[in-house]
Design a protein around this motif. Structure first.
Motif, PDB file in Angstrom:
ATOM      1  N   HIS A  15       0.844  -1.193   0.000  1.00 11.48           N
ATOM      2  CA  HIS A  15       0.000   0.000   0.000  1.00 11.48           C
ATOM      3  C   HIS A  15       0.875   1.237   0.000  1.00 11.48           C
ATOM      4  O   HIS A  15       1.897   1.282   0.678  1.00 11.48           O
ATOM      5  N   THR A  16       0.454   2.237  -0.741  1.00 15.49           N
ATOM      6  CA  THR A  16       1.129   3.517  -0.707  1.00 15.49           C
ATOM      7  C   THR A  16       0.816   4.165   0.636  1.00 15.49           C
ATOM      8  O   THR A  16      -0.322   4.131   1.104  1.00 15.49           O
ATOM      9  N   LEU A  17       1.826   4.739   1.268  1.00 17.91           N
ATOM     10  CA  LEU A  17       1.643   5.372   2.570  1.00 17.91           C
ATOM     11  C   LEU A  17       1.893   6.861   2.471  1.00 17.91           C
ATOM     12  O   LEU A  17       2.868   7.305   1.867  1.00 17.91           O
ATOM     13  N   GLU A  64      -0.773   9.029   9.536  1.00 19.65           N
ATOM     14  CA  GLU A  64      -0.389   8.203   8.390  1.00 19.65           C
ATOM     15  C   GLU A  64      -1.650   7.749   7.678  1.00 19.65           C
ATOM     16  O   GLU A  64      -2.613   7.311   8.318  1.00 19.65           O
ATOM     17  N   GLU A  73      -3.276   5.368   4.502  1.00 25.42           N
ATOM     18  CA  GLU A  73      -3.040   4.227   3.613  1.00 25.42           C
ATOM     19  C   GLU A  73      -3.838   4.431   2.337  1.00 25.42           C
ATOM     20  O   GLU A  73      -5.015   4.767   2.368  1.00 25.42           O
ATOM     21  N   SER A 130      -2.337   0.284  -3.817  1.00 23.21           N
ATOM     22  CA  SER A 130      -0.975  -0.014  -4.270  1.00 23.21           C
ATOM     23  C   SER A 130      -0.499   0.987  -5.317  1.00 23.21           C
ATOM     24  O   SER A 130      -1.308   1.599  -6.027  1.00 23.21           O
ATOM     25  N   GLY A 162      -4.281   7.423  12.219  1.00 20.86           N
ATOM     26  CA  GLY A 162      -4.140   6.774  10.935  1.00 20.86           C
ATOM     27  C   GLY A 162      -5.490   6.680  10.253  1.00 20.86           C
ATOM     28  O   GLY A 162      -6.531   6.763  10.910  1.00 20.86           O
ATOM     29  N   GLN A 183      -7.619   5.245   6.324  1.00 21.13           N
ATOM     30  CA  GLN A 183      -7.632   4.777   4.948  1.00 21.13           C
ATOM     31  C   GLN A 183      -8.119   5.979   4.137  1.00 21.13           C
ATOM     32  O   GLN A 183      -9.236   6.459   4.322  1.00 21.13           O
TER      33      GLN A 183
END
Length: 133
Positions: free
Chosen positions: A52-54, A70, A72, A75, A108, A110
């Motif tokens: 996953h791109t962070l 952060e 998420e 990809s 964090g 998504q």
């Protein structure tokens, strides 16, 4: 003897089939998909890495205190097919980040959508039902 061997083979196959879901993708179970938060943020770093791109970013609260978050994203492969690159977001970029927060209360999320101050949105942060597109 032969029936005992068949039983063992059948049991082994059954155990393997039951274990297959354990290798599946974790999904979004760590995020509270019933809640959406909107944050005004400053980009610190975009890690264009698998699986996953962070996105690391900072957010200021009402008192002016800065905290690091952060996010998420899908990809790099999927984001690239939607027009993203490693340089899409740069340190210092100001963005509004909309997404589902972590269930455990940590900072964090998504990421569902990113919006720049001029109103343009970065495409494709939410996976379609058929994520092969």
């Amino acid at each position: 003897m032969k029936s005992e061997r068949i039983k063992r083979v059948a049991l082994t196959i059954a155990l393997l089939l039951v274990a297959l879901p354990l290798w599946a993708h974790h999904g979004a179970s760590e995020y509270d998909m019933t809640k959406i938060v909107t944050l005004s943020a400053t980009v610190r770093e975009l890690q264009y890495v698998n699986p996953h791109t962070l996105l690391t970013f900072t957010v200021k609260d009402e008192g002016g205190k800065t905290s690091e978050w952060e996010g998420e994203l899908p990809s790099p492969n999927l984001l690239s097919r939607r027009g993203w690159s490693r340089s899409t977001l740069k340190p210092g970029d100001q963005v509004t980040i909309i997404g589902a927060p972590a269930k455990n209360g940590e900072k964090g999320m998504q990421v569902k959508k990113l919006v720049f101050p001029d109103g343009h949105e970065l495409p494709g942060t939410v996976l379609p039902p058929d994520s092969s597109k």
